[in-house]
Design an enzyme around this catalytic site. Sequence first.
Site, mmCIF file in Angstrom:
data_model
loop_
_atom_site.group_PDB
_atom_site.id
_atom_site.type_symbol
_atom_site.label_atom_id
_atom_site.label_comp_id
_atom_site.label_asym_id
_atom_site.label_seq_id
_atom_site.Cartn_x
_atom_site.Cartn_y
_atom_site.Cartn_z
ATOM 1 N N HIS A 28 0.865 -1.175 0.000
ATOM 2 C CA HIS A 28 0.000 0.000 0.000
ATOM 3 C C HIS A 28 0.902 1.225 0.000
ATOM 4 C CE1 HIS A 28 -4.102 1.384 0.453
ATOM 5 N NE2 HIS A 28 -3.625 2.383 1.157
ATOM 6 N N GLU A 166 -2.006 -12.952 6.412
ATOM 7 C CA GLU A 166 -1.592 -11.831 7.267
ATOM 8 C C GLU A 166 -2.607 -11.480 8.358
ATOM 9 O OE1 GLU A 166 0.215 -12.220 4.666
ATOM 10 O OE2 GLU A 166 2.152 -11.411 5.284
ATOM 11 N N TYR A 168 -5.821 -11.024 7.964
ATOM 12 C CA TYR A 168 -6.967 -10.237 7.503
ATOM 13 C C TYR A 168 -8.225 -11.114 7.477
ATOM 14 C CZ TYR A 168 -3.860 -6.361 6.267
ATOM 15 O OH TYR A 168 -2.970 -5.320 6.319
ATOM 16 N N ARG A 216 -3.672 -15.508 -1.926
ATOM 17 C CA ARG A 216 -2.534 -15.418 -0.986
ATOM 18 C C ARG A 216 -2.880 -16.218 0.269
ATOM 19 N NH1 ARG A 216 0.672 -10.211 0.607
ATOM 20 N NH2 ARG A 216 2.248 -11.132 1.950
ATOM 21 N N ARG A 257 3.953 -12.093 17.107
ATOM 22 C CA ARG A 257 5.098 -11.533 17.836
ATOM 23 C C ARG A 257 6.410 -12.140 17.325
ATOM 24 N NH1 ARG A 257 4.464 -6.782 19.390
ATOM 25 N NH2 ARG A 257 3.337 -6.964 17.459
ATOM 26 N N GLN A 341 11.784 1.923 7.139
ATOM 27 C CA GLN A 341 11.679 3.286 7.638
ATOM 28 C C GLN A 341 10.790 4.195 6.801
ATOM 29 O OE1 GLN A 341 16.089 3.215 9.127
ATOM 30 N NE2 GLN A 341 15.349 5.280 9.295
ATOM 31 N N ARG A 563 18.093 8.960 30.539
ATOM 32 C CA ARG A 563 17.669 9.917 31.560
ATOM 33 C C ARG A 563 16.158 10.120 31.544
ATOM 34 N NH1 ARG A 563 21.534 14.695 29.791
ATOM 35 N NH2 ARG A 563 20.348 14.185 27.922
ATOM 36 N N TRP A 578 9.332 -2.775 18.054
ATOM 37 C CA TRP A 578 8.928 -3.888 18.921
ATOM 38 C C TRP A 578 9.887 -5.072 18.789
ATOM 39 C CZ3 TRP A 578 7.607 -8.772 17.194
ATOM 40 C CH2 TRP A 578 7.341 -8.901 15.820
ATOM 41 N N GLY A 652 23.605 14.771 8.583
ATOM 42 C CA GLY A 652 23.898 14.995 9.991
ATOM 43 C C GLY A 652 24.651 16.291 10.228
ATOM 44 N N GLU A 658 18.258 14.782 14.673
ATOM 45 C CA GLU A 658 17.437 13.746 14.059
ATOM 46 C C GLU A 658 18.272 12.987 13.047
ATOM 47 O OE1 GLU A 658 13.837 15.301 12.334
ATOM 48 O OE2 GLU A 658 13.661 16.637 14.051
ATOM 49 N N LEU A 659 19.519 12.760 13.398
ATOM 50 C CA LEU A 659 20.409 12.052 12.476
ATOM 51 C C LEU A 659 19.690 10.819 11.967
ATOM 52 C CD1 LEU A 659 23.182 11.455 11.239
ATOM 53 C CD2 LEU A 659 23.682 10.179 13.310
HETATM 54 P P1 NAP Z 1 19.501 9.428 19.687
HETATM 55 O O1 NAP Z 1 18.418 8.635 19.124
HETATM 56 O O2 NAP Z 1 19.406 10.907 19.690
HETATM 57 O O3 NAP Z 1 19.703 8.913 21.177
HETATM 58 C C1 NAP Z 1 20.640 9.482 22.011
HETATM 59 C C2 NAP Z 1 20.484 8.900 23.412
HETATM 60 O O4 NAP Z 1 21.422 9.492 24.246
HETATM 61 C C3 NAP Z 1 19.127 9.137 24.010
HETATM 62 O O5 NAP Z 1 18.711 7.934 24.594
HETATM 63 C C4 NAP Z 1 19.352 10.219 25.048
HETATM 64 O O6 NAP Z 1 18.492 9.861 26.090
HETATM 65 C C5 NAP Z 1 20.818 10.083 25.379
HETATM 66 N N1 NAP Z 1 21.502 11.356 25.594
HETATM 67 C C6 NAP Z 1 21.421 12.478 24.838
HETATM 68 N N2 NAP Z 1 22.222 13.436 25.346
HETATM 69 C C7 NAP Z 1 22.826 12.909 26.441
HETATM 70 C C8 NAP Z 1 23.753 13.424 27.379
HETATM 71 N N3 NAP Z 1 24.221 14.653 27.295
HETATM 72 N N4 NAP Z 1 24.141 12.602 28.376
HETATM 73 C C9 NAP Z 1 23.673 11.352 28.467
HETATM 74 N N5 NAP Z 1 22.786 10.821 27.600
HETATM 75 C C10 NAP Z 1 22.365 11.597 26.599
HETATM 76 O O7 NAP Z 1 20.888 9.087 19.000
HETATM 77 P P2 NAP Z 1 21.506 7.703 18.556
HETATM 78 O O8 NAP Z 1 21.060 6.577 19.379
HETATM 79 O O9 NAP Z 1 22.943 7.983 18.495
HETATM 80 O O10 NAP Z 1 20.917 7.488 17.140
HETATM 81 C C11 NAP Z 1 21.109 8.461 16.157
HETATM 82 C C12 NAP Z 1 20.165 8.260 15.023
HETATM 83 O O11 NAP Z 1 20.570 7.153 14.282
HETATM 84 C C13 NAP Z 1 18.733 7.979 15.413
HETATM 85 O O12 NAP Z 1 18.022 9.161 15.610
HETATM 86 C C14 NAP Z 1 18.247 7.192 14.273
HETATM 87 O O13 NAP Z 1 17.668 8.016 13.291
HETATM 88 C C15 NAP Z 1 19.483 6.541 13.729
HETATM 89 N N6 NAP Z 1 19.449 5.131 14.080
HETATM 90 C C16 NAP Z 1 18.312 4.445 13.911
HETATM 91 C C17 NAP Z 1 18.268 3.137 14.226
HETATM 92 C C18 NAP Z 1 17.019 2.340 13.985
HETATM 93 O O14 NAP Z 1 16.909 1.252 14.482
HETATM 94 N N7 NAP Z 1 16.071 2.821 13.217
HETATM 95 C C19 NAP Z 1 19.350 2.512 14.751
HETATM 96 C C20 NAP Z 1 20.501 3.229 14.949
HETATM 97 C C21 NAP Z 1 20.532 4.551 14.619
HETATM 98 P P3 NAP Z 1 18.305 10.699 27.417
HETATM 99 O O15 NAP Z 1 18.447 12.136 26.992
HETATM 100 O O16 NAP Z 1 16.948 10.328 27.911
HETATM 101 O O17 NAP Z 1 19.368 10.219 28.313
#
Ligand code: NAP
Length: 675
Positions: A28, A166, A168, A216, A257, A341, A563, A578, A652, A658-659
Amino acid sequence: MTTYPNLLAPLDLGFTTLRNRVLMGSMHTGLEDRARDLDKLAEYFAERARGGIGLMVTGGFAPNKTGSLYPLASKLSTRGEAGKHHVLTDAVHESGGKIALQLLHAGRYSYHPLSVSASSIKAPINPFRPRALSERGIRKQIADFGRAAGLAREAGYDGIEIMGSEGYFINQFLAPRTNKRTDSWGGTPEGRRRIAVEIVRAARAATGPDFIIIYRISLWDLVDGGQTWDEVLALAGEIEQAGATLLNTGIGWHEARVPTIVTSVPRAAFTGITAKLRPHIGIPIVTSNRINMPQTAEEVLARGDADLISMARPLLADPDWVRKAETERADEINTCIACNQACLDHTFSLKRATCMLNPRAAHETELRLLPTRRARHIAVVGAGPAGLSAAIGLAGRGHAVELFEAEESIGGQFAIAQRIPGKEEFGETIRYYRRQLELTGVKQHLGTPASAETLAAGGFDEIIVATGVTPRMPAIPGIGHPSVLSYVDVVKHGKPVGDRVAVIGAGGIGVDVSEFLTHAGSPSLDLRAWQAEWGVTDPELARGGVTEARPEPAPHQVYLLQRKETRIGKGLGKTTGWVHRAALKAKHVQQLTDVRYDKIDDAGLHISFGDKHERPQLLAVDTIVVCAGQESARGLAEELTALGADPHVIGGAELAAELDAKRAIDQGTRLAASL
Ligand code: NAP
């Protein structure tokens, strides 16, 4: 001679011939829901027809309002609606393709209060409780399927697919989990499958003998109270007798699950089940799930597991997949990494689906990379997803592109991601970019950090800064202690880690690192280990094919900390989060929220909890891995601006908070289209 003789062999269906064994599975996109978007959908399918796909299936269209996925979602129940589809079917036929319309009745998965099902049992993933159909109501649903099938033929489709899997509507009648009826539409396996068989008969009666009817079938329900193997076998036989042309395969209900399509599911994980059914039926069978490269597809077909391969997301990622296989250019395929994604996560957020790796998917009429009329000399700095997508997009359009990368190899964050167990597919994306850089003639300067001065003096018409991010090191007392490592040290450089590990930060990377630390090998590369981890078994051994999960013990005890008070993993993907949360639970990762980091010393990590952080605790860990997000690497951009240049800053480097590879690739591609 071809490397893929089974995959590229035509399939004679008697009244028509499919040009190869590739079926594009239903997805879809969101373009199905409004008639005014059908021309966009037409181009989406026409591009894929030109790409050589044997048979394509549209996203789901409900046979009536009650069966629609959500209010005003796509349906096909009137002549007026059918008439509007000619733009699509004509475009496909003019492009040499064939297309079937999927008839999808959502039953209790309908996201509206008028939903119906076999019994009035609410789905765990939907707040709306369905109404149990009366005998008359059931007859009406069957008639509506028949009418919709006839309308699909009038609309110019080559066939239909009846969605029987699925979880449905039809699947809900088939399984005792959701069918508690005691009348002739339930009670016994014959009763439960009656509606499926009658729907196929009605569709055949409405369309005549020379029309493709795909059914299907759910071969592995993956839920408690799913079908037994005997029931599946009997159903398949009766569906064939009722007039189906092809059987397509469905694996797992939406509420299951067990992950069925995410990256961490091994390639071709479920083709054993079509192999098991194939000797019992006389019509061709399509196998499905996590097949994304021609070699994998060829092996599945050569083994005799199925007659055709269904792929959905891989053909979003690369509309020319088949052409590339035909011309021995598999190394040029933009391989689906099953990240969900931009496809399924969008669909479930009611946004138009596209592809993280191919932002043109479902945007073919709006995002074009046309040859440039004014070739320019362009520098791209940084070979992560943003820089790479910009570089190949620009060079593909005819610009002279030079790519500078400080590291010796390309990939950026993807080079780290591919080392996470279950994310090996990210390596395919790096291979794709590497090949495209060669093909488009991008001049590569690897191991070459570009300075603002050289760039400014380099005579470039445009400079694109995609320098990415640097990991954040939070100012915790003792952060310089030797037990502290960054995720880059651990994942990329393989620095040793002790038995007990605290992970600071629980975003996407903290979760990934926890999975890295709790898996000795990679279940996605070992089907048996993966099945044990998720409790998947032969449906002949257990109803629905689910059993107790037996994950391998984790090699490290991991504490994952954040935190915030919110649940860990809240920001992960809608359709993948999940899976990560369940994997962490299975590996006994201790998840702590509302944490304050007090200090790090030889004893370990000192933290405290509670509103006023009045509850101190020592985590006596050997290693602390910091995954606390990133900061934009903007130094070069700022220096260039100071020198009077006007660089384009993307990925980035523009926004680290929002990397996100989806945003990075989209930004890189759109910038490439605009210059
Ligand atoms: P993130 O999603 O921004 O997470 C950063 C983590 O660090 C948060 O849990 C935050 O939680 C903590 N944090 C932030 N500032 C801090 C500080 N000063 N001291 C201590 N803790 C701090 O960044 P990321 O995990 O590095 O991922 C980056 C991006 O990569 C994601 O946004 C995503 O788009 C992408 N990515 C995605 C996937 C996926 O599975 N889709 C996997 C890997 C990466 P608190 O502030 O609550 O402590």
